[in-house]
Design a protein around this motif. Structure first.
Motif, mmCIF file in Angstrom:
data_model
loop_
_atom_site.group_PDB
_atom_site.id
_atom_site.type_symbol
_atom_site.label_atom_id
_atom_site.label_comp_id
_atom_site.label_asym_id
_atom_site.label_seq_id
_atom_site.Cartn_x
_atom_site.Cartn_y
_atom_site.Cartn_z
ATOM 1 N N LYS A 108 -1.101 -3.951 7.360
ATOM 2 C CA LYS A 108 -2.152 -3.102 6.782
ATOM 3 C C LYS A 108 -1.927 -2.915 5.289
ATOM 4 O O LYS A 108 -2.855 -2.970 4.485
ATOM 5 N N ARG A 109 -0.664 -2.696 4.903
ATOM 6 C CA ARG A 109 -0.334 -2.497 3.491
ATOM 7 C C ARG A 109 -0.483 -3.785 2.682
ATOM 8 O O ARG A 109 -1.003 -3.792 1.575
ATOM 9 N N ALA A 110 -0.018 -4.881 3.250
ATOM 10 C CA ALA A 110 -0.006 -6.166 2.532
ATOM 11 C C ALA A 110 -1.402 -6.655 2.212
ATOM 12 O O ALA A 110 -1.651 -7.178 1.120
ATOM 13 N N LEU A 111 -2.323 -6.471 3.150
ATOM 14 C CA LEU A 111 -3.645 -7.055 2.988
ATOM 15 C C LEU A 111 -4.541 -6.291 2.014
ATOM 16 O O LEU A 111 -5.636 -6.735 1.717
ATOM 17 N N GLY A 112 -4.060 -5.143 1.495
ATOM 18 C CA GLY A 112 -4.858 -4.412 0.507
ATOM 19 C C GLY A 112 -4.145 -4.281 -0.823
ATOM 20 O O GLY A 112 -4.535 -3.506 -1.689
ATOM 21 N N ARG A 113 -3.100 -5.077 -1.010
ATOM 22 C CA ARG A 113 -2.244 -4.912 -2.178
ATOM 23 C C ARG A 113 -2.754 -5.706 -3.387
ATOM 24 O O ARG A 113 -3.248 -6.810 -3.260
ATOM 25 N N LYS A 114 -2.608 -5.105 -4.563
ATOM 26 C CA LYS A 114 -2.947 -5.750 -5.833
ATOM 27 C C LYS A 114 -1.761 -5.615 -6.784
ATOM 28 O O LYS A 114 -1.075 -4.600 -6.790
ATOM 29 N N ILE A 115 -1.553 -6.636 -7.620
ATOM 30 C CA ILE A 115 -0.388 -6.679 -8.514
ATOM 31 C C ILE A 115 -0.819 -6.853 -9.968
ATOM 32 O O ILE A 115 -1.741 -7.621 -10.258
ATOM 33 N N HIS A 116 -0.106 -6.132 -10.874
ATOM 34 C CA HIS A 116 -0.251 -6.428 -12.298
ATOM 35 C C HIS A 116 0.842 -7.443 -12.623
ATOM 36 O O HIS A 116 2.029 -7.119 -12.568
ATOM 37 N N LEU A 117 0.445 -8.650 -12.938
ATOM 38 C CA LEU A 117 1.355 -9.788 -13.015
ATOM 39 C C LEU A 117 2.489 -9.597 -14.029
ATOM 40 O O LEU A 117 3.653 -9.838 -13.722
ATOM 41 N N ASN A 118 2.183 -9.153 -15.234
ATOM 42 C CA ASN A 118 3.195 -9.074 -16.287
ATOM 43 C C ASN A 118 4.257 -8.004 -16.062
ATOM 44 O O ASN A 118 5.419 -8.186 -16.410
ATOM 45 N N SER A 119 3.876 -6.885 -15.454
ATOM 46 C CA SER A 119 4.818 -5.776 -15.265
ATOM 47 C C SER A 119 5.368 -5.691 -13.853
ATOM 48 O O SER A 119 6.421 -5.106 -13.626
ATOM 49 N N GLY A 120 4.623 -6.253 -12.873
ATOM 50 C CA GLY A 120 5.043 -6.130 -11.482
ATOM 51 C C GLY A 120 4.551 -4.846 -10.831
ATOM 52 O O GLY A 120 4.880 -4.552 -9.678
ATOM 53 N N ARG A 121 3.733 -4.035 -11.549
ATOM 54 C CA ARG A 121 3.211 -2.801 -10.964
ATOM 55 C C ARG A 121 2.328 -3.116 -9.760
ATOM 56 O O ARG A 121 1.530 -4.057 -9.794
ATOM 57 N N ILE A 122 2.493 -2.303 -8.705
ATOM 58 C CA ILE A 122 1.797 -2.562 -7.444
ATOM 59 C C ILE A 122 0.766 -1.468 -7.163
ATOM 60 O O ILE A 122 1.041 -0.278 -7.299
ATOM 61 N N TYR A 123 -0.408 -1.898 -6.755
ATOM 62 C CA TYR A 123 -1.478 -0.977 -6.360
ATOM 63 C C TYR A 123 -1.920 -1.329 -4.933
ATOM 64 O O TYR A 123 -1.573 -2.382 -4.400
ATOM 65 N N HIS A 124 -2.715 -0.430 -4.349
ATOM 66 C CA HIS A 124 -3.275 -0.690 -3.019
ATOM 67 C C HIS A 124 -4.646 -0.032 -2.941
ATOM 68 O O HIS A 124 -4.819 1.109 -3.400
ATOM 69 N N LYS A 125 -5.600 -0.741 -2.373
ATOM 70 C CA LYS A 125 -6.983 -0.240 -2.362
ATOM 71 C C LYS A 125 -7.136 1.071 -1.580
ATOM 72 O O LYS A 125 -8.054 1.849 -1.830
ATOM 73 N N ILE A 126 -6.189 1.349 -0.643
ATOM 74 C CA ILE A 126 -6.240 2.590 0.135
ATOM 75 C C ILE A 126 -5.153 3.571 -0.306
ATOM 76 O O ILE A 126 -5.419 4.725 -0.626
ATOM 77 N N TYR A 127 -3.892 3.105 -0.325
ATOM 78 C CA TYR A 127 -2.748 3.998 -0.544
ATOM 79 C C TYR A 127 -2.475 4.336 -2.003
ATOM 80 O O TYR A 127 -1.987 5.413 -2.314
ATOM 81 N N ASN A 128 -2.787 3.404 -2.903
ATOM 82 C CA ASN A 128 -2.496 3.638 -4.324
ATOM 83 C C ASN A 128 -3.499 2.888 -5.198
ATOM 84 O O ASN A 128 -3.153 1.949 -5.911
#
Length: 226
Positions: A118-138
């Motif tokens: 569930k977490r993996a399939l909504g995850r987004k990454i900022h490539l240069n910094s490695g910051r992680i977002y999620h469409k539901i959780y973050n």
């Protein structure tokens, strides 16, 4: 305070290592970050590693250990450090021990396969910094944009069901050998092993971590609510 933070993919290693780093003012060391730095820097010393990365080839355990060891030798690591998602192979574990890279705590984040997917399939990454977002959780403040730079976020190629399931199985095999290695009384002597339920709310996990890292009189601690 020298910590290894390990866990299944999407268990929150990046989030919790950032929290520990800020709370206790110790650097977070991620092999992903170290390798990203190599790509950005024009350093002839790492040209072979850079070429391998550009070809999509795996970096040898020997080279990974060299990078980590060099990073740990810096002044800001004198009071401790947190290793985020490293080591990843049993060979790296053994090489760490051989190179006398000291560890006081091993924190494992435990989570179910269902939540991982569930977490993996909504995850987004900022490539240069490695910051992680999620469409539901973050979610980011602006859809598909990094909060700090405003640059576009990406979905990692390995954030799909097939790859995630493979990574879950690989981690299962690794952790079995990893903890078997640390069962050795000589190796385990000064290492405290903690297992935390990573499906709980972020605030509750952070409270648990703070309580754990204040303790000095135990050899192992098991989260009673697992």
């Amino acid at each position: 305070m020298r910590i290894i933070l390990i866990g299944y993919p999407c268990s929150g290693k990046g989030t919790h290592s950032n929290f520990i780093s800020k709370k206790y003012k110790i650097p977070k060391i991620s092999t992903g970050d170290l390798l990203r730095e190599i790509i950005l820097k024009k350093n002839k010393k790492y040209i072979k590693i850079k070429k391998k990365m550009e070809k999509g080839e795996l970096i040898s355990d020997k080279n990974i250990i060299k990078l980590v060891k060099k990073r740990i030798s810096k002044k800001d690591c004198n009071k401790g450090y947190i290793l985020d998602g490293f080591p990843r192979t049993i060979k790296q574990v053994k090489m760490m021990y051989k190179e006398k890279l000291k560890i006081n705590f091993i924190i494992e984040l435990l989570i179910s396969k269902k939540i991982i997917l569930k977490r993996a399939l909504g995850r987004k990454i900022h490539l240069n910094s490695g910051r992680i977002y999620h469409k539901i959780y973050n979610p980011p403040l602006i859809n598909n944009k990094d909060d700090i730079t405003g640059e576009k976020l990406i979905t990692r190629k390995d954030d799909n069901i097939k790859v995630i399931k493979k990574r879950i199985n690989e981690y299962k095999k690794f952790k079995k050998i990893f903890f078997k290695f640390y069962k050795n009384k000589k190796i385990r002597k000064n290492v405290k092993i903690i297992k935390i339920n990573a499906k709980k709310k972020l605030k509750n996990i952070q409270i648990k971590i703070k309580k754990i890292l204040k303790k000095e009189d135990f050899c192992a601690l098991q989260d009673s609510n697992l």
